[in-house]
Scaffold this motif. Sequence first.
Motif, PDB file in Angstrom:
ATOM      1  N   CYS A 181       1.098  -1.250  -0.229  1.00 43.45           N
ATOM      2  CA  CYS A 181      -0.119  -0.590  -0.028  1.00 43.45           C
ATOM      3  C   CYS A 181       1.048   1.353   0.768  1.00 43.45           C
ATOM      4  CB  CYS A 181      -1.106  -0.205   1.258  1.00 43.45           C
ATOM      5  SG  CYS A 181      -1.948  -1.351   1.625  1.00 43.45           S
ATOM      6  N   CYS A 182       1.952   0.900   0.544  1.00 40.44           N
ATOM      7  CA  CYS A 182       2.431   2.510   0.818  1.00 40.44           C
ATOM      8  C   CYS A 182       3.776   2.800   0.208  1.00 40.44           C
ATOM      9  CB  CYS A 182       3.911   2.740   2.597  1.00 40.44           C
ATOM     10  SG  CYS A 182       2.642   2.361   3.705  1.00 40.44           S
ATOM     11  N   SER A 183       4.226   1.812  -0.814  1.00 40.75           N
ATOM     12  CA  SER A 183       5.218   1.651  -2.099  1.00 40.75           C
ATOM     13  C   SER A 183       4.621   1.993  -2.685  1.00 40.75           C
ATOM     14  CB  SER A 183       6.357   0.589  -2.031  1.00 40.75           C
ATOM     15  OG  SER A 183       4.335  -0.682  -1.938  1.00 40.75           O
ATOM     16  N   LEU A 184       2.916   1.393  -2.898  1.00 43.26           N
ATOM     17  CA  LEU A 184       1.890   1.717  -4.158  1.00 43.26           C
ATOM     18  C   LEU A 184       2.201   3.237  -3.774  1.00 43.26           C
ATOM     19  CD1 LEU A 184      -0.518  -1.040  -4.432  1.00 43.26           C
ATOM     20  CD2 LEU A 184       0.883   0.191  -6.270  1.00 43.26           C
ATOM     21  N   GLY A 185       1.495   3.765  -2.855  1.00 46.49           N
ATOM     22  CA  GLY A 185       1.617   5.530  -3.261  1.00 46.49           C
ATOM     23  C   GLY A 185       2.648   6.626  -2.758  1.00 46.49           C
ATOM     24  N   ALA A 186       3.609   5.386  -2.865  1.00 47.70           N
ATOM     25  CA  ALA A 186       4.863   6.459  -3.088  1.00 47.70           C
ATOM     26  C   ALA A 186       5.326   6.538  -4.525  1.00 47.70           C
ATOM     27  CB  ALA A 186       6.179   5.869  -1.904  1.00 47.70           C
ATOM     28  N   CYS A 187       5.153   4.967  -5.377  1.00 41.74           N
ATOM     29  CA  CYS A 187       5.175   5.197  -5.944  1.00 41.74           C
ATOM     30  C   CYS A 187       4.759   5.752  -7.425  1.00 41.74           C
ATOM     31  CB  CYS A 187       5.299   3.388  -6.786  1.00 41.74           C
ATOM     32  SG  CYS A 187       6.113   2.391  -8.553  1.00 41.74           S
ATOM     33  N   SER A 188       3.240   5.442  -7.200  1.00 40.22           N
ATOM     34  CA  SER A 188       1.920   5.982  -8.482  1.00 40.22           C
ATOM     35  C   SER A 188       2.419   7.700  -8.586  1.00 40.22           C
ATOM     36  CB  SER A 188       0.733   6.464  -7.709  1.00 40.22           C
ATOM     37  OG  SER A 188       0.635   7.095  -6.391  1.00 40.22           O
ATOM     38  N   VAL A 189       2.819   8.813  -7.218  1.00 35.52           N
ATOM     39  CA  VAL A 189       3.415  10.064  -7.979  1.00 35.52           C
ATOM     40  C   VAL A 189       4.797  10.134  -8.142  1.00 35.52           C
ATOM     41  CG1 VAL A 189       1.039  10.919  -7.046  1.00 35.52           C
ATOM     42  CG2 VAL A 189       3.292  10.234  -4.556  1.00 35.52           C
ATOM     43  N   LYS A 190       5.502   9.067  -7.464  1.00 37.42           N
ATOM     44  CA  LYS A 190       7.128   9.565  -7.878  1.00 37.42           C
ATOM     45  C   LYS A 190       7.876   8.038  -8.497  1.00 37.42           C
ATOM     46  CE  LYS A 190       8.565  13.627  -5.155  1.00 37.42           C
ATOM     47  NZ  LYS A 190       9.015  13.620  -3.760  1.00 37.42           N
ATOM     48  N   PRO A 191       7.226   8.041  -9.564  1.00 38.65           N
ATOM     49  CA  PRO A 191       7.849   6.195  -9.738  1.00 38.65           C
ATOM     50  C   PRO A 191       9.252   6.111  -9.444  1.00 38.65           C
ATOM     51  CG  PRO A 191       6.755   7.438 -11.155  1.00 38.65           C
ATOM     52  CD  PRO A 191       6.611   8.100 -10.229  1.00 38.65           C
ATOM     53  N   GLY A 192      10.195   5.011  -9.151  1.00 39.09           N
ATOM     54  CA  GLY A 192      11.753   5.078  -8.898  1.00 39.09           C
ATOM     55  C   GLY A 192      12.419   5.723  -7.973  1.00 39.09           C
ATOM     56  N   SER A 193      11.644   6.553  -7.585  1.00 37.43           N
ATOM     57  CA  SER A 193      12.027   6.998  -6.273  1.00 37.43           C
ATOM     58  C   SER A 193      12.829   6.743  -5.332  1.00 37.43           C
ATOM     59  CB  SER A 193      11.027   8.079  -5.729  1.00 37.43           C
ATOM     60  OG  SER A 193       9.912   7.627  -4.538  1.00 37.43           O
ATOM     61  N   GLU A 194      14.001   7.295  -4.014  1.00 31.30           N
ATOM     62  CA  GLU A 194      13.850   6.376  -3.363  1.00 31.30           C
ATOM     63  C   GLU A 194      12.490   5.868  -2.207  1.00 31.30           C
ATOM     64  OE1 GLU A 194      17.226   8.051  -1.330  1.00 31.30           O
ATOM     65  OE2 GLU A 194      19.235   7.755  -2.928  1.00 31.30           O
ATOM     66  N   GLU A 195      11.438   6.826  -1.808  1.00 35.86           N
ATOM     67  CA  GLU A 195      10.524   6.908  -1.224  1.00 35.86           C
ATOM     68  C   GLU A 195      10.180   6.076  -2.061  1.00 35.86           C
ATOM     69  OE1 GLU A 195       9.753  11.501   0.122  1.00 35.86           O
ATOM     70  OE2 GLU A 195       9.673  10.607  -2.455  1.00 35.86           O
ATOM     71  N   VAL A 196       9.753   5.112  -2.091  1.00 36.93           N
ATOM     72  CA  VAL A 196       9.239   3.389  -3.001  1.00 36.93           C
ATOM     73  C   VAL A 196       9.633   2.732  -1.703  1.00 36.93           C
ATOM     74  CG1 VAL A 196       8.404   2.151  -4.396  1.00 36.93           C
ATOM     75  CG2 VAL A 196       9.159   4.294  -5.059  1.00 36.93           C
ATOM     76  N   ARG A 200       7.972   1.362   1.546  1.00 32.12           N
ATOM     77  CA  ARG A 200       7.742   0.028   1.697  1.00 32.12           C
ATOM     78  C   ARG A 200       7.952  -0.376   3.092  1.00 32.12           C
ATOM     79  NH1 ARG A 200       6.690  -4.468  -0.437  1.00 32.12           N
ATOM     80  NH2 ARG A 200       7.518  -6.422   0.396  1.00 32.12           N
ATOM     81  N   LYS A 201       9.310  -0.232   3.677  1.00 31.16           N
ATOM     82  CA  LYS A 201       9.317  -0.396   4.518  1.00 31.16           C
ATOM     83  C   LYS A 201       8.312   0.348   5.880  1.00 31.16           C
ATOM     84  CE  LYS A 201      12.931  -2.178   8.155  1.00 31.16           C
ATOM     85  NZ  LYS A 201      12.530  -4.423   8.035  1.00 31.16           N
ATOM     86  N   PHE A 202       8.507   1.331   5.739  1.00 32.11           N
ATOM     87  CA  PHE A 202       7.129   1.350   6.813  1.00 32.11           C
ATOM     88  C   PHE A 202       6.371   0.636   6.994  1.00 32.11           C
ATOM     89  CE2 PHE A 202       3.432   4.431   7.263  1.00 32.11           C
ATOM     90  CZ  PHE A 202       3.119   4.711   8.220  1.00 32.11           C
ATOM     91  N   GLY A 203       5.178   1.100   5.805  1.00 31.60           N
ATOM     92  CA  GLY A 203       4.498  -0.399   5.990  1.00 31.60           C
ATOM     93  C   GLY A 203       3.974  -1.375   6.311  1.00 31.60           C
ATOM     94  N   GLU A 204       5.660  -2.416   5.460  1.00 30.32           N
ATOM     95  CA  GLU A 204       5.999  -3.375   6.856  1.00 30.32           C
ATOM     96  C   GLU A 204       6.439  -3.001   7.934  1.00 30.32           C
ATOM     97  OE1 GLU A 204      10.203  -5.998   6.764  1.00 30.32           O
ATOM     98  OE2 GLU A 204       8.768  -6.301   4.788  1.00 30.32           O
ATOM     99  N   LEU A 205       6.669  -2.505   8.891  1.00 28.79           N
ATOM    100  CA  LEU A 205       6.806  -2.319  10.204  1.00 28.79           C
ATOM    101  C   LEU A 205       4.963  -1.906  10.962  1.00 28.79           C
ATOM    102  CD1 LEU A 205       9.655   0.161  10.319  1.00 28.79           C
ATOM    103  CD2 LEU A 205       9.635  -2.422  11.510  1.00 28.79           C
ATOM    104  N   CYS A 206       4.766  -1.098  10.455  1.00 31.76           N
ATOM    105  CA  CYS A 206       2.942  -1.150  10.232  1.00 31.76           C
ATOM    106  C   CYS A 206       2.690  -2.327  10.265  1.00 31.76           C
ATOM    107  CB  CYS A 206       1.978   0.097   9.292  1.00 31.76           C
ATOM    108  SG  CYS A 206       2.545   1.599  10.237  1.00 31.76           S
ATOM    109  N   GLY A 207       2.178  -3.044   9.590  1.00 34.32           N
ATOM    110  CA  GLY A 207       2.374  -4.715   9.070  1.00 34.32           C
ATOM    111  C   GLY A 207       1.894  -5.300  10.545  1.00 34.32           C
ATOM    112  N   MET A 208       3.887  -5.381  10.599  1.00 32.97           N
ATOM    113  CA  MET A 208       3.862  -6.241  12.111  1.00 32.97           C
ATOM    114  C   MET A 208       3.036  -5.900  12.727  1.00 32.97           C
ATOM    115  SD  MET A 208       6.540  -8.399  10.596  1.00 32.97           S
ATOM    116  CE  MET A 208       7.352  -9.118  11.808  1.00 32.97           C
TER     117      MET A 208
END
Length: 325
Positions: A181-196, A200-208
């Motif tokens: 979800c979080c990497s999709l959000g970042a990738c949808s507006v900033k494809p190829g950026s480090e934020e993707v 992803r890591k942020f979302g993974e921590l939330c999911g855990m």
Amino acid sequence: MKIVAQITEPINAEMELFERKFRDSMSTKVALLNRITYYIVNRKGKQMRPMFVFLTAKLVNNGEVNERTYRGASVIELIHTASLVHDDVVDDSYKRRGFFSINALWKNKIAVLVGDYLLSKGMLLSVEYEDYDLLKIISVAIREISEGELLQIEKARRLDITEEVYYEIIRQKTATLIAACCSLGACSVKPGSEEVASFRKFGELCGMAFQIKDDLFDYGTEKIGKPTGIDIKEQKMTLPLIYVLNNCSAKEKKWLINSVKNYNKDKKRVKQVIALVKERGGLKYAETKMNAFKNQALELLNTYPDSPYKEALSLMVNYVVDRQK
């Protein structure tokens, strides 16, 4: 203001438009399928996953989203819904959020086919618009969810799960979808950026943190949408139980393993297992680990300047561990 309303406030317009687009994406010429998808859409939950998509996109892109963001949110909700429909079949579960599950109303065969349909709709939505970067994120999530489920089933047969294996199971089963979800959000507006990758890591921590909270509910008494003790009944080794197995006497360990393996359908025995896990500090340990994941997620957010989207994501992270159901 209720916490969910506070979280959605910066994305109210986006969520409203998303719901309309999502409903449209579910329509089909098959009357039976329309009836079932109508039932699904009208019994939706809080839609946390699309909320993660929109909040992340707006945080990294100065409050702006685009059509790719809406498609990403639709894809993730279709995939998530498909996984829930399939889960209910696998788990022989006849209730979902207080309502009858699809398999309860239309039987397993139809439920499996509906899950397959939703999955294919999600994949085709990305292919149709050539969102191949978004499709890759989604495909990885689907693969990992399947691997996580199978790893859990394999380990449940032998009950030899370690804490490290448990984290790998929940990372794949639950955290990978929120990471997507979080990497999709970042990738949808900033494809190829480090934020993707960082989101992803942020979302993974939330999911855990989210999954450990879910596991803790198995030991509670609140009306949470699933019966207490269901994880033990299904021989799912969750963190509170794993901790106690590794920190109790040999006699207690033998009794616990025997209970989960051979008496997991015995309501009285399950209650005794729950009581022992509570008594030996299993819940406290799991809460500590859950809060550690939460704090790591908040640290990642703190690298961004203050904004309504950052505040909403912080509230979301806290809500994940504070929720009562």
